[in-house]
Design a protein around this motif. Structure first.
Motif, PDB file in Angstrom:
ATOM      1  N   ASN A 150      10.430   8.344   4.177  1.00  0.00           N
ATOM      2  CA  ASN A 150       9.713   7.256   3.498  1.00  0.00           C
ATOM      3  C   ASN A 150      10.699   6.166   3.048  1.00  0.00           C
ATOM      4  O   ASN A 150      10.429   5.426   2.105  1.00  0.00           O
ATOM      5  CB  ASN A 150       8.931   7.784   2.302  1.00  0.00           C
ATOM      6  N   VAL A 210      -4.051   1.441  -0.561  1.00  0.00           N
ATOM      7  CA  VAL A 210      -3.187   2.590  -0.289  1.00  0.00           C
ATOM      8  C   VAL A 210      -1.919   2.455  -1.129  1.00  0.00           C
ATOM      9  O   VAL A 210      -1.306   1.392  -1.189  1.00  0.00           O
ATOM     10  CB  VAL A 210      -2.823   2.671   1.205  1.00  0.00           C
ATOM     11  N   ARG A 218       1.850   4.304  -1.930  1.00  0.00           N
ATOM     12  CA  ARG A 218       2.840   5.298  -1.516  1.00  0.00           C
ATOM     13  C   ARG A 218       4.180   5.000  -2.179  1.00  0.00           C
ATOM     14  O   ARG A 218       4.484   3.854  -2.505  1.00  0.00           O
ATOM     15  CB  ARG A 218       3.031   5.293   0.007  1.00  0.00           C
ATOM     16  N   GLU A 219       4.985   6.055  -2.325  1.00  0.00           N
ATOM     17  CA  GLU A 219       6.323   5.887  -2.892  1.00  0.00           C
ATOM     18  C   GLU A 219       7.350   5.798  -1.768  1.00  0.00           C
ATOM     19  O   GLU A 219       7.301   6.576  -0.810  1.00  0.00           O
ATOM     20  CB  GLU A 219       6.667   7.060  -3.812  1.00  0.00           C
ATOM     21  N   PHE A 239       5.447   6.373   7.985  1.00  0.00           N
ATOM     22  CA  PHE A 239       5.221   5.825   6.646  1.00  0.00           C
ATOM     23  C   PHE A 239       4.311   4.597   6.723  1.00  0.00           C
ATOM     24  O   PHE A 239       3.455   4.386   5.861  1.00  0.00           O
ATOM     25  CB  PHE A 239       6.577   5.461   6.028  1.00  0.00           C
ATOM     26  N   SER A 258       0.028   4.804   7.197  1.00  0.00           N
ATOM     27  CA  SER A 258      -0.915   4.957   6.079  1.00  0.00           C
ATOM     28  C   SER A 258      -1.325   3.598   5.527  1.00  0.00           C
ATOM     29  O   SER A 258      -2.485   3.381   5.181  1.00  0.00           O
ATOM     30  CB  SER A 258      -0.284   5.808   4.978  1.00  0.00           C
ATOM     31  N   THR A 298      -3.402  10.823   9.122  1.00  0.00           N
ATOM     32  CA  THR A 298      -2.731   9.748   9.859  1.00  0.00           C
ATOM     33  C   THR A 298      -2.565  10.150  11.308  1.00  0.00           C
ATOM     34  O   THR A 298      -2.145  11.269  11.619  1.00  0.00           O
ATOM     35  CB  THR A 298      -1.344   9.459   9.239  1.00  0.00           C
TER      36      THR A 298
END
Length: 507
Positions: A176, A210, A212-213, A239, A242, A311
């Motif tokens: 990520n 969405v 995400r980290e 990554f 998404s 995904t």
């Protein structure tokens, strides 16, 4: 003809005031046209060089957009007003598309790409009230909103190798990790009053909600410091999918079963909701509400739903390619689209300009407006020239009548007036071009650049520059000559109607 030219030059000298007035109109008109088109040429050249080399490649392939929409690398441009933000669909026939590309001559390199738009923050609750802070004076373009790009591992950076990494490294496959543009770092500091450095964990949120980290592992500069391209973040494909909402459901359609259980719809209200005293003497315990397994039995098997929400690891939105001969792109695009249509594939090949429509469309719009203004200016100038020439013909009535009296034919008078127009226009155009070149050279020497993001997008880049070409100069001179001849048609007709008798009576 030599005598006509000599006589035309003499006449221009004798009528100095009118010659100067007309020549100044032509001079400044030509200078404006040359400078304007040279600026637009510079903008288009810079945009093409930047996007071909670093973003779009020479051609791109996406799905065929729906009616009323345009798909480019930066999103879905649509005229349809709805609550949802349209997402770029995945290519459904990817394997066959790649086979066709492999069979097509002239394609040197290719890769696949995913695109989305995100905003970066360290706080899950993003406070956009900062836009109303007068002390910060922030606009939407000053927020750390970025284009998120992810390319195929191993081929993407071969296609675009010119990224200027300042510190850190490229994202590790399957992670990520992200690398961010220096402009993202600057805007992050301005917006959130917090630093953005290597090793920081950040939250990325898409326009579709969405969250995400990600981990910052690199900071880079755009390959072109004057790029019109919006600030950018690069990450790994898994990554990015998404944020682009590339789930199995996005490319999956399932037909309803032939038979549907209608037993619920046939039930009465009493059957559905029971007696009025259902909750009269019984407490709200598990015997009434039921267990988790009871709810699962009502929902049915959710395995398919869960799978569709995962995904799609093999999905891609675009295939990008560079060609052996970049300017053969239109020919290859037409060739590919013909193959796609013949095989019934949902795929559309685009040249760099269509692949960067969000930017090139703005520049084309400015070019259209400029050329429209030039046409209006030209019409006004030629009307003024025509009126000036009509006055000149009236003043030269006796001269024209005398020429006719001593044997000059209408053809001779016609050639004389047109020769005067061509000589005056040619000399004035050359003077206008010289004047334009002097102005452009002085302006270019200052290397003036704009830093405002919106201005850079509109102008196709930050560097304000003029790039004259032989095509612009030749076309301008030809248009000026044609316009001058057309504007002289009525004055020449007026001159040809003058007879010796009329001239003598006028005298």
């Amino acid at each position: 003809m030599k005598e006509i030219i000599k006589l035309a030059v003499r006449n221009l000298k004798e009528h100095k005031s009118k010659t100067i007035i007309i020549s100044m109109f032509i001079l400044f008109g030509v200078a404006i046209v040359v400078m304007g088109n040279s600026f637009l040429e510079s903008v288009n050249r810079g945009l093409e060089k930047d996007f071909r080399a670093n973003i779009t490649g020479d051609l791109a392939i996406s799905v065929i957009p729906e009616k009323g929409t345009v798909i480019d690398l930066f999103g879905v441009n649509t005229t349809n007003i709805s609550g949802e933000i349209p997402q770029i669909p995945a290519l459904a026939d990817l394997e066959r598309i790649e086979e066709i590309l492999a069979e097509t001559d002239g394609i040197k390199k290719q890769s696949k790409m995913i695109s989305a738009q995100v905003i970066l923050s360290k706080d899950a609750e993003m406070d956009f009230s900062v836009l109303q802070d007068d002390d910060k004076d922030l606009g939407v373009m000053d927020l750390p909103i970025s284009m998120l790009f992810a390319g195929e591992t191993g081929t993407f950076w071969e296609l675009f190798p010119d990224l200027k990494m300042i510190e850190g490294h490229y994202p590790t496959p399957g992670s990520n990790e992200i690398i961010v543009d220096t402009r993202v770092v600057d805007n992050f500091v301005k917006t959130w009053n917090d630093t953005l450095e290597i090793g920081d964990d950040v939250l990325l949120a898409s326009m579709g909600g969405v969250l995400r980290e990600g981990k910052v592992v690199g900071i880079f500069k755009p390959a072109n410091e004057y790029s019109a391209m919006f600030q950018t973040v690069y990450c790994e494909p898994g990554f990015a999918r998404s944020f682009a909402e590339l789930t199995y459901a996005s490319s999956f359609s399932q037909e309803l079963p032939d038979t549907v259980d209608l037993s619920i719809s046939e039930m009465s209200e009493d059957d559905l909701f029971g007696d009025d005293d259902l909750f009269g003497d019984i407490g709200f315990d598990d015997s009434i509400l039921g267990t988790t397994s009871d709810f699962d039995s009502i929902l049915g098997d959710t395995t398919l739903r869960d799978q569709l929400n995962q995904t799609d690891d093999g999905s891609w939105q675009f295939v990008l390619a560079k060609l052996d001969k970049p300017h053969a792109d239109k020919k290859i695009v037409a060739q590919l689209n013909k193959r796609f249509k013949e095989e019934g594939l949902n795929a559309l090949a685009m040249d760099w300009k269509k692949a960067a429509y969000s930017y090139s469309g703005t520049v084309d719009g400015i070019g259209f407006i400029f050329n429209l203004l030039i046409i209006i200016l030209a019409i006004v100038v030629f009307i003024i020239i025509m009126n000036t020439m009509v006055v000149s013909v009236i003043e030269r009535t006796s001269e024209i009548g005398t020429m006719r009296a001593i044997g000059a034919e209408k053809k001779f008078v016609k050639k004389l007036f047109y020769s005067e127009a061509v000589i005056l226009t040619s000399l004035s155009s050359v003077a206008g071009i010289i004047f334009a070149f002097i102005c452009m050279a002085i302006f270019n020497a200052f290397n003036i650049a704009v830093t405002n993001s919106i201005a850079k997008m509109i102008l196709g880049g930050g560097l304000l520059h003029f790039s004259p070409t032989p095509k612009i100069i030749i076309l301008t001179i030809v248009v000026a000559l044609l316009g001058s001849i057309i504007s002289n048609r009525y004055p020449v007709k007026s001159a040809l109607r003058i007879t010796p008798i009329k001239a003598l009576s006028k005298e």
